[in-house]
Design a protein around this motif. Structure first.
Motif, short mmCIF file in Angstrom:
data_model
loop_
_atom_site.label_atom_id
_atom_site.label_comp_id
_atom_site.label_asym_id
_atom_site.label_seq_id
_atom_site.Cartn_x
_atom_site.Cartn_y
_atom_site.Cartn_z
N PRO A 11 58.36 41.77 -20.88
CA PRO A 11 58.74 43.12 -20.46
C PRO A 11 57.55 43.96 -19.99
CG PRO A 11 59.40 42.68 -22.76
CD PRO A 11 58.82 41.43 -22.23
N GLN A 12 56.35 43.60 -20.44
CA GLN A 12 55.17 44.36 -20.01
C GLN A 12 54.83 44.15 -18.54
OE1 GLN A 12 52.70 43.04 -23.58
NE2 GLN A 12 51.91 45.09 -23.19
N ILE A 13 55.38 43.08 -17.94
CA ILE A 13 55.21 42.94 -16.49
C ILE A 13 56.58 43.14 -15.80
CG2 ILE A 13 53.08 41.59 -16.56
CD1 ILE A 13 54.79 39.05 -15.98
N GLN A 48 53.59 39.61 -34.38
CA GLN A 48 54.50 40.71 -34.70
C GLN A 48 54.52 41.75 -33.58
OE1 GLN A 48 54.20 41.88 -39.09
NE2 GLN A 48 52.49 40.45 -38.88
N HIS A 49 53.34 42.02 -33.03
CA HIS A 49 53.24 43.01 -31.95
C HIS A 49 54.02 42.56 -30.72
CE1 HIS A 49 50.73 45.99 -29.50
NE2 HIS A 49 51.31 45.24 -28.58
N GLU A 50 53.79 41.30 -30.30
CA GLU A 50 54.44 40.80 -29.08
C GLU A 50 55.94 40.62 -29.30
OE1 GLU A 50 52.75 41.11 -26.51
OE2 GLU A 50 50.81 41.22 -27.52
N ASN A 51 56.31 40.15 -30.48
CA ASN A 51 57.73 39.96 -30.79
C ASN A 51 58.49 41.30 -30.69
OD1 ASN A 51 59.78 37.99 -31.75
ND2 ASN A 51 59.90 39.42 -33.47
N ASP A 52 57.85 42.36 -31.15
CA ASP A 52 58.45 43.70 -31.04
C ASP A 52 58.77 44.07 -29.60
OD1 ASP A 52 58.48 44.44 -33.70
OD2 ASP A 52 56.67 45.68 -33.60
N HIS A 53 57.85 43.71 -28.69
CA HIS A 53 58.05 44.08 -27.27
C HIS A 53 59.41 43.57 -26.76
CE1 HIS A 53 54.51 46.11 -25.79
NE2 HIS A 53 53.68 45.22 -26.30
N LEU A 54 59.87 42.44 -27.29
CA LEU A 54 61.11 41.85 -26.80
C LEU A 54 62.33 42.67 -27.24
CD1 LEU A 54 60.32 38.08 -27.41
CD2 LEU A 54 59.65 39.54 -25.51
N GLY A 87 45.93 48.03 -30.54
CA GLY A 87 46.06 48.57 -29.19
C GLY A 87 47.07 47.74 -28.44
N CYS A 88 47.29 48.07 -27.17
CA CYS A 88 48.29 47.37 -26.37
C CYS A 88 47.91 47.57 -24.91
CB CYS A 88 49.66 48.00 -26.66
SG CYS A 88 51.02 47.36 -25.67
N LEU A 89 48.07 46.52 -24.10
CA LEU A 89 47.70 46.64 -22.68
C LEU A 89 48.55 47.70 -21.97
CD1 LEU A 89 47.04 42.93 -21.61
CD2 LEU A 89 45.35 44.68 -22.18
ZN ZN Z 1 51.68 45.42 -26.58
#
Ligand code: ZN
Length: 184
Positions: free
Chosen positions: A50-52, A136-142, A92-94
């Motif tokens: 989702p970040q792209i 955990q951080h990346e899984n949340d993005h989904l 942090g997060c990109l």
């Molecule tokens: Zn992130």
């Protein structure tokens, strides 16, 4: 493949829940390459589709450090199946350029997912290291969840967001993690 533009906090795709992947097709393989290319171009540790701007359940991680060399990893349709402990960390997060905030995460997680070859796997990560937190951080993005939703100090996090001209915290998105916070 290609370096994509990383969406910034405030763009709608970051809050949208992502869809399951039904087949690790060429389209998905290309997406995985784009995620790695984009992540490495920004010196990131992880990047979720989702970040792209692609709302599919895929993320990549390279949590390799000098002390702990690790292979780059691909997670498709991931599910955290066990979690315990708690740890505070500065994250942090990109999608939040330059903004960091203290969040609380589980220390140990077990995750099941499908890899880039379509093979299911289960991984257990313990001790609240970079990999455990990145999962955990990346899984949340989904699920459209962002690291600031886990923030330990709303006031401090709001100040950081303001400093970097990012939108305010959405109070309705803040997670109730009192049980987790009591453990740190
Ligand atoms: Zn992130």
């Amino acid at each position: 493949m290609a370096i994509k533009r990383v969406l910034t906090y405030g763009e709608p795709s970051l809050r949208e829940p992502s869809k399951e992947v039904h087949k690790v097709s060429k389209k998905i393989s290309d997406l995985i390459r784009d995620l790695f290319d984009t992540m490495y171009s920004q010196n990131g540790v992880g990047l979720a589709a989702p970040q792209i701007g692609v709302n599919l359940r895929v993320f990549v991680i390279d949590a390799s450090t000098k002390e702990e060399p690790l292979e780059p990893m691909v997670f498709i349709n991931p599910k955290i199946i066990k979690k315990s402990g708690a740890i505070k960390s500065n994250e942090g997060c990109l999608s939040f350029p330059e903004a960091y905030s203290d969040v609380v995460r589980y220390k140990d997680v077990m995750i099941k997912a499908i890899n880039e070859h379509g093979k299911p796997f289960v991984m257990e990560v313990k001790g609240g290291n970079l990999l455990a937190r990145a999962i955990q951080h990346e899984n949340d993005h989904l699920d459209g969840i962002l690291f600031i939703d886990h923030c330990l100090n709303r006031f401090e996090t709001e100040e950081v967001l303001k400093k970097y001209n990012l939108p305010d915290i959405d109070p309705e998105k803040l997670l109730d993690e009192s049980e987790l916070k009591e453990q740190i």
